[in-house]
Write an enzyme that holds these catalytic residues in place. Structure first.
Site, mmCIF file in Angstrom:
data_model
loop_
_atom_site.group_PDB
_atom_site.id
_atom_site.type_symbol
_atom_site.label_atom_id
_atom_site.label_comp_id
_atom_site.label_asym_id
_atom_site.label_seq_id
_atom_site.Cartn_x
_atom_site.Cartn_y
_atom_site.Cartn_z
ATOM 1 N N TYR A 162 33.456 38.243 27.269
ATOM 2 C CA TYR A 162 34.215 39.139 27.777
ATOM 3 C C TYR A 162 34.056 40.601 27.324
ATOM 4 O O TYR A 162 34.688 41.573 27.777
ATOM 5 C CB TYR A 162 35.843 38.818 27.826
ATOM 6 C CG TYR A 162 36.102 37.635 28.804
ATOM 7 C CD1 TYR A 162 35.682 37.431 29.897
ATOM 8 C CD2 TYR A 162 36.501 36.346 28.116
ATOM 9 C CE1 TYR A 162 36.159 36.281 30.618
ATOM 10 C CE2 TYR A 162 36.839 35.318 28.723
ATOM 11 C CZ TYR A 162 36.515 35.183 30.121
ATOM 12 O OH TYR A 162 36.850 34.147 30.548
ATOM 13 N N ASN B 268 41.783 40.850 39.564
ATOM 14 C CA ASN B 268 40.857 40.090 38.700
ATOM 15 C C ASN B 268 42.100 38.911 38.524
ATOM 16 O O ASN B 268 42.777 38.943 37.839
ATOM 17 C CB ASN B 268 40.439 40.356 37.490
ATOM 18 C CG ASN B 268 39.737 39.522 36.632
ATOM 19 O OD1 ASN B 268 39.666 38.153 36.974
ATOM 20 N ND2 ASN B 268 39.291 39.760 35.637
ATOM 21 N N HIS C 245 40.458 30.441 40.626
ATOM 22 C CA HIS C 245 39.949 28.939 41.096
ATOM 23 C C HIS C 245 41.002 28.075 41.746
ATOM 24 O O HIS C 245 40.527 26.957 41.717
ATOM 25 C CB HIS C 245 39.195 28.511 39.908
ATOM 26 C CG HIS C 245 38.282 29.464 39.050
ATOM 27 N ND1 HIS C 245 37.220 30.175 39.800
ATOM 28 C CD2 HIS C 245 38.638 29.867 37.804
ATOM 29 C CE1 HIS C 245 36.873 31.007 38.924
ATOM 30 N NE2 HIS C 245 37.713 30.899 38.002
ATOM 31 N N ASP D 288 46.797 33.491 50.096
ATOM 32 C CA ASP D 288 47.731 33.714 51.381
ATOM 33 C C ASP D 288 48.564 35.001 51.387
ATOM 34 O O ASP D 288 48.575 35.584 52.297
ATOM 35 C CB ASP D 288 48.884 32.611 51.381
ATOM 36 C CG ASP D 288 48.283 31.120 51.857
ATOM 37 O OD1 ASP D 288 47.156 31.143 52.414
ATOM 38 O OD2 ASP D 288 49.073 30.187 51.731
ATOM 39 N N HIS E 226 35.439 40.042 38.484
ATOM 40 C CA HIS E 226 35.432 39.224 37.359
ATOM 41 C C HIS E 226 34.607 40.074 36.301
ATOM 42 O O HIS E 226 33.477 40.406 36.499
ATOM 43 C CB HIS E 226 34.765 37.972 37.747
ATOM 44 C CG HIS E 226 35.724 37.190 38.705
ATOM 45 N ND1 HIS E 226 36.964 36.657 38.396
ATOM 46 C CD2 HIS E 226 35.589 36.976 40.039
ATOM 47 C CE1 HIS E 226 37.521 36.093 39.430
ATOM 48 N NE2 HIS E 226 36.781 36.484 40.474
ATOM 49 N N SER F 77 33.157 38.458 33.572
ATOM 50 C CA SER F 77 32.021 37.521 33.317
ATOM 51 C C SER F 77 31.393 37.061 34.790
ATOM 52 O O SER F 77 31.993 37.399 35.992
ATOM 53 C CB SER F 77 32.453 36.370 32.672
ATOM 54 O OG SER F 77 33.310 35.622 33.547
ATOM 55 N N ARG G 241 34.184 27.166 37.791
ATOM 56 C CA ARG G 241 34.355 28.607 38.021
ATOM 57 C C ARG G 241 33.691 29.191 39.306
ATOM 58 O O ARG G 241 33.600 30.279 39.640
ATOM 59 C CB ARG G 241 33.914 29.421 36.943
ATOM 60 C CG ARG G 241 34.664 29.224 35.639
ATOM 61 C CD ARG G 241 34.406 30.062 34.566
ATOM 62 N NE ARG G 241 35.027 29.428 33.178
ATOM 63 C CZ ARG G 241 36.239 29.677 32.662
ATOM 64 N NH1 ARG G 241 37.182 30.309 33.493
ATOM 65 N NH2 ARG G 241 36.502 29.007 31.431
HETATM 66 O O1 CA2 Z 1 35.322 36.711 34.154
HETATM 67 C C1 CA2 Z 1 36.666 36.953 34.455
HETATM 68 O O2 CA2 Z 1 37.173 38.102 34.767
HETATM 69 C C2 CA2 Z 1 37.525 35.922 34.933
HETATM 70 O O3 CA2 Z 1 38.310 36.154 35.808
HETATM 71 C C3 CA2 Z 1 38.296 35.771 33.499
HETATM 72 C C4 CA2 Z 1 39.477 34.441 33.560
HETATM 73 C C5 CA2 Z 1 38.425 33.147 33.958
HETATM 74 O O4 CA2 Z 1 39.343 31.980 34.111
HETATM 75 C C6 CA2 Z 1 37.745 33.418 35.390
HETATM 76 O O5 CA2 Z 1 37.045 32.094 35.393
HETATM 77 C C7 CA2 Z 1 36.733 34.540 35.331
HETATM 78 C C8 CA2 Z 1 39.752 34.224 32.107
HETATM 79 C C9 CA2 Z 1 40.599 35.432 31.689
HETATM 80 C C10 CA2 Z 1 40.955 35.157 30.120
HETATM 81 O O6 CA2 Z 1 40.611 36.542 29.502
HETATM 82 C C11 CA2 Z 1 40.295 36.413 28.141
HETATM 83 C C12 CA2 Z 1 39.914 37.358 27.688
HETATM 84 C C13 CA2 Z 1 39.511 37.454 26.043
HETATM 85 C C14 CA2 Z 1 40.303 36.557 25.529
HETATM 86 C C15 CA2 Z 1 40.741 35.298 25.924
HETATM 87 C C16 CA2 Z 1 41.110 35.137 27.247
#
Ligand code: CA2
Length: 153
Positions: free
Chosen positions: A24, A76, A82, A89, A102, A104, A113
């Site tokens: 991230y 986001n 997921h 809705d 997103h 990532s 994902r």
């Molecule tokens: O890539 C993205 O922005 C996601 O939405 C991030 C979510 C993940 O569940 C999606 O599949 C993709 C996770 C967010 C968690 O963010 C963190 C960032 C840094 C450290 C820990 C968690």
């Protein structure tokens, strides 16, 4: 508030910049907020920037965006992407454009994902561009709603 964009962030994004930098990056959510405000200013748009770890809170904010006639929603939904038909809705009930972001690339990670419920309500999905994806989303939204680009002559 027809010139306001809601930027909504789902669970754990408050931890951005503190863990998993290889996925991230090192920017924090405060950096993302600054980026969004700078991008929006160029189009004369205001930003309501929010983050919650709670599904119902995110749904309430989507409904608030609708009630206040927001120009659009950049979301986001993080892990709820997921899993959440309820967030889908709420977005489907919204009479304003939605862009899903997103940080990532969700298509090149674990198979679970790859599916997004939220995409069904989104006019565009921006994935894998890091936090710059938020600025891209605001610029795309501005074009969709016909906002004037003040940086252009
Ligand atoms: O890539 C993205 O922005 C996601 O939405 C991030 C979510 C993940 O569940 C999606 O599949 C993709 C996770 C967010 C968690 O963010 C963190 C960032 C840094 C450290 C820990 C968690």
């Amino acid at each position: 508030m027809p010139n306001t964009v809601y930027v909504l962030n789902g669970p754990n994004l408050n931890l951005l910049g503190t863990r998993e930098p290889e996925i991230y990056g090192r920017a924090t959510l405060a950096d993302v907020e600054r980026l969004c405000r700078d991008a929006a200013r160029q189009y004369g748009l205001a930003v309501e920037f929010r983050q919650s770890n709670h599904e119902g809170q995110i749904i309430d904010w989507i409904q608030e965006a609708g009630a206040r006639k927001a120009a659009g929603v950049v979301i986001n939904p993080a892990g709820y992407t997921h899993t959440s038909i309820a967030i889908l809705d709420a977005l489907l009930a919204l009479n304003a454009p939605v862009i899903e972001v997103h940080i990532s690339d969700i298509n090149s990670r674990e198979p679970f994902r790859r599916h997004s419920y939220v995409s069904q309500a989104a006019r565009a999905v921006i994935s894998g561009q890091g936090i710059d994806g938020y600025a891209r989303a605001i610029a795309d939204l501005a074009v969709m709603i016909g906002a004037k680009d003040h940086a252009k002559a």
